[in-house]
Structures are given as structure tokens and as C-alpha cells.
Design a protein around this motif. Sequence first.
Motif, PDB file in Angstrom:
ATOM      1  N   LEU A  35       0.835  -1.204   0.000  1.00  0.00           N
ATOM      2  CA  LEU A  35       0.000   0.000   0.000  1.00  0.00           C
ATOM      3  C   LEU A  35       0.870   1.254   0.000  1.00  0.00           C
ATOM      4  N   LEU A  36       1.902   1.259   0.826  1.00  0.00           N
ATOM      5  CA  LEU A  36       2.810   2.412   0.864  1.00  0.00           C
ATOM      6  C   LEU A  36       3.499   2.617  -0.476  1.00  0.00           C
ATOM      7  N   ARG A  37       3.862   1.533  -1.136  1.00  0.00           N
ATOM      8  CA  ARG A  37       4.560   1.638  -2.422  1.00  0.00           C
ATOM      9  C   ARG A  37       3.640   2.136  -3.532  1.00  0.00           C
ATOM     10  N   VAL A  38       2.437   1.576  -3.609  1.00  0.00           N
ATOM     11  CA  VAL A  38       1.552   1.941  -4.722  1.00  0.00           C
ATOM     12  C   VAL A  38       0.925   3.323  -4.540  1.00  0.00           C
ATOM     13  N   TYR A  39       0.929   3.833  -3.320  1.00  0.00           N
ATOM     14  CA  TYR A  39       0.437   5.188  -3.059  1.00  0.00           C
ATOM     15  C   TYR A  39       1.583   6.141  -2.716  1.00  0.00           C
ATOM     16  N   SER A  40       2.762   5.843  -3.189  1.00  0.00           N
ATOM     17  CA  SER A  40       3.908   6.719  -2.939  1.00  0.00           C
ATOM     18  C   SER A  40       3.575   8.156  -3.352  1.00  0.00           C
ATOM     19  N   PRO A  41       3.974   9.116  -2.542  1.00  0.00           N
ATOM     20  CA  PRO A  41       3.718  10.520  -2.890  1.00  0.00           C
ATOM     21  C   PRO A  41       4.692  11.080  -3.929  1.00  0.00           C
ATOM     22  N   SER A  42       5.413  10.225  -4.617  1.00  0.00           N
ATOM     23  CA  SER A  42       6.388  10.676  -5.612  1.00  0.00           C
ATOM     24  C   SER A  42       5.710  11.051  -6.924  1.00  0.00           C
ATOM     25  N   ALA A  43       6.371  11.881  -7.697  1.00  0.00           N
ATOM     26  CA  ALA A  43       5.880  12.247  -9.031  1.00  0.00           C
ATOM     27  C   ALA A  43       5.857  11.025  -9.950  1.00  0.00           C
ATOM     28  N   GLU A  44       6.752  10.069  -9.725  1.00  0.00           N
ATOM     29  CA  GLU A  44       6.790   8.842 -10.513  1.00  0.00           C
ATOM     30  C   GLU A  44       5.462   8.085 -10.429  1.00  0.00           C
ATOM     31  N   VAL A  45       4.805   8.146  -9.281  1.00  0.00           N
ATOM     32  CA  VAL A  45       3.540   7.450  -9.057  1.00  0.00           C
ATOM     33  C   VAL A  45       2.353   8.375  -9.281  1.00  0.00           C
ATOM     34  N   ARG A  46       2.407   9.555  -8.706  1.00  0.00           N
ATOM     35  CA  ARG A  46       1.276  10.488  -8.759  1.00  0.00           C
ATOM     36  C   ARG A  46       1.245  11.363 -10.002  1.00  0.00           C
ATOM     37  N   GLY A  47       2.341  11.418 -10.713  1.00  0.00           N
ATOM     38  CA  GLY A  47       2.415  12.309 -11.859  1.00  0.00           C
ATOM     39  C   GLY A  47       2.609  13.745 -11.395  1.00  0.00           C
ATOM     40  N   GLU A  68      14.425   6.597   6.160  1.00  0.00           N
ATOM     41  CA  GLU A  68      15.316   7.698   6.513  1.00  0.00           C
ATOM     42  C   GLU A  68      14.503   8.903   6.957  1.00  0.00           C
ATOM     43  N   PRO A  69      14.918   9.565   8.027  1.00  0.00           N
ATOM     44  CA  PRO A  69      14.198  10.769   8.457  1.00  0.00           C
ATOM     45  C   PRO A  69      14.396  11.904   7.459  1.00  0.00           C
ATOM     46  N   VAL A  70      13.371  12.712   7.294  1.00  0.00           N
ATOM     47  CA  VAL A  70      13.437  13.928   6.478  1.00  0.00           C
ATOM     48  C   VAL A  70      13.025  15.062   7.409  1.00  0.00           C
ATOM     49  N   GLY A  71      14.014  15.712   7.981  1.00  0.00           N
ATOM     50  CA  GLY A  71      13.716  16.760   8.955  1.00  0.00           C
ATOM     51  C   GLY A  71      12.838  16.215  10.062  1.00  0.00           C
ATOM     52  N   PRO A  72      12.095  17.099  10.720  1.00  0.00           N
ATOM     53  CA  PRO A  72      11.221  16.661  11.807  1.00  0.00           C
ATOM     54  C   PRO A  72       9.803  16.334  11.342  1.00  0.00           C
ATOM     55  N   TYR A  73       9.577  16.296  10.028  1.00  0.00           N
ATOM     56  CA  TYR A  73       8.201  16.236   9.533  1.00  0.00           C
ATOM     57  C   TYR A  73       7.878  15.030   8.652  1.00  0.00           C
ATOM     58  N   ALA A  74       8.840  14.171   8.330  1.00  0.00           N
ATOM     59  CA  ALA A  74       8.564  13.113   7.368  1.00  0.00           C
ATOM     60  C   ALA A  74       9.635  12.038   7.393  1.00  0.00           C
ATOM     61  N   ILE A  75       9.364  10.982   6.606  1.00  0.00           N
ATOM     62  CA  ILE A  75      10.354   9.938   6.355  1.00  0.00           C
ATOM     63  C   ILE A  75      10.398   9.672   4.848  1.00  0.00           C
ATOM     64  N   ARG A  76      11.536   9.182   4.428  1.00  0.00           N
ATOM     65  CA  ARG A  76      11.698   8.701   3.052  1.00  0.00           C
ATOM     66  C   ARG A  76      11.840   7.195   3.154  1.00  0.00           C
ATOM     67  N   ILE A  77      11.048   6.493   2.356  1.00  0.00           N
ATOM     68  CA  ILE A  77      11.071   5.034   2.384  1.00  0.00           C
ATOM     69  C   ILE A  77      11.783   4.524   1.137  1.00  0.00           C
ATOM     70  N   VAL A  78      12.712   3.602   1.353  1.00  0.00           N
ATOM     71  CA  VAL A  78      13.434   2.961   0.256  1.00  0.00           C
ATOM     72  C   VAL A  78      12.866   1.547   0.096  1.00  0.00           C
ATOM     73  N   PHE A  79      12.383   1.254  -1.114  1.00  0.00           N
ATOM     74  CA  PHE A  79      11.766  -0.037  -1.392  1.00  0.00           C
ATOM     75  C   PHE A  79      12.727  -0.948  -2.144  1.00  0.00           C
ATOM     76  N   SER A  80      12.464  -2.240  -2.058  1.00  0.00           N
ATOM     77  CA  SER A  80      13.343  -3.232  -2.679  1.00  0.00           C
ATOM     78  C   SER A  80      13.331  -3.170  -4.206  1.00  0.00           C
ATOM     79  N   ASP A  81      12.344  -2.515  -4.799  1.00  0.00           N
ATOM     80  CA  ASP A  81      12.319  -2.389  -6.263  1.00  0.00           C
ATOM     81  C   ASP A  81      13.087  -1.153  -6.737  1.00  0.00           C
ATOM     82  N   GLY A  82      13.786  -0.495  -5.812  1.00  0.00           N
ATOM     83  CA  GLY A  82      14.601   0.664  -6.156  1.00  0.00           C
ATOM     84  C   GLY A  82      13.890   1.997  -5.989  1.00  0.00           C
ATOM     85  N   HIS A  83      12.586   1.978  -5.770  1.00  0.00           N
ATOM     86  CA  HIS A  83      11.853   3.238  -5.608  1.00  0.00           C
ATOM     87  C   HIS A  83      12.229   3.878  -4.271  1.00  0.00           C
TER      88      HIS A  83
END
Length: 117
Positions: A35-47, A68-83
Motif C-alpha cells: 500500500l505504501l509503495r503503490v500510493y507513494s507521494p512521488s511524481a513517478e507514481v502520482r504524476g 530515513e528521516p526527512v527533517g522533523p516532519y517526514a520519512i523517506r522510504i526505500v523499497f526493494s524495487d529501487g523506488h
Amino acid sequence: MSDSIVAPTEIALRKASRLLELNYGDIRYQLPFELLRVYSPSAEVRGHGPGQEVLQTGKRNVDITAIEPVGPYAIRIVFSDGHDSGIYSWDLLESFCQNQQSMWDAYVKKLQAAGHT
């Protein structure tokens, strides 16, 4: 979602069950990696605008390899498919927790309409 953005008190990877566990004190949520991967907030997924979303397929067995932490407000998730380009803010993750069933149902419906399972 609440008016104030609250960071989880704990984030845990449950690799065997492919779940990201978010603890908010006395409330615990589990979000599937898929679910996290298919709804990634990236432009690659959302356009880059409405109608430019790209249906993600073949993500049933995706793993999370790093968070990985992104400041005090978010995280960046690294997936096994390279995303790795999605930034998951605390308010976005809270929304995922609150709406995961409807999000999942919508995803499955889109997969089926496109001829995937």
C-alpha cells in the motif's frame, strides 16, 4: 485527520508480515508495504497533475529496505524495487492509517479494471 500534525512515537518494520507499524502512544497502526509503495507521494507514481497517476503493478512482494528521516516532519522510504523518491509526511501517514481500507479497495478495483490481480 487532526488539526495538529503528530509524529509517531515509534516506527517499526515487520518484515515477515510486510507491515510498517506506526505507534502513536496508545494507538497502533499497521500499513502494508505494498500500500505504501503503490500510493507513494512521488511524481513517478502520482504524476505532475490530476489524471497523470501511474498504476503500480507487481508490488505484492515489495519490501522496505530502509527508512530515513526527512527533517522533523517526514520519512523517506526505500523499497526493494529501487523506488526511493517518495517523502511520507506525518500528516500523509496519518491519512493512510485512517483511510487504508478505502485506499486498498480503490487500488484493487483499478488493478482489476486494468486486468491485473
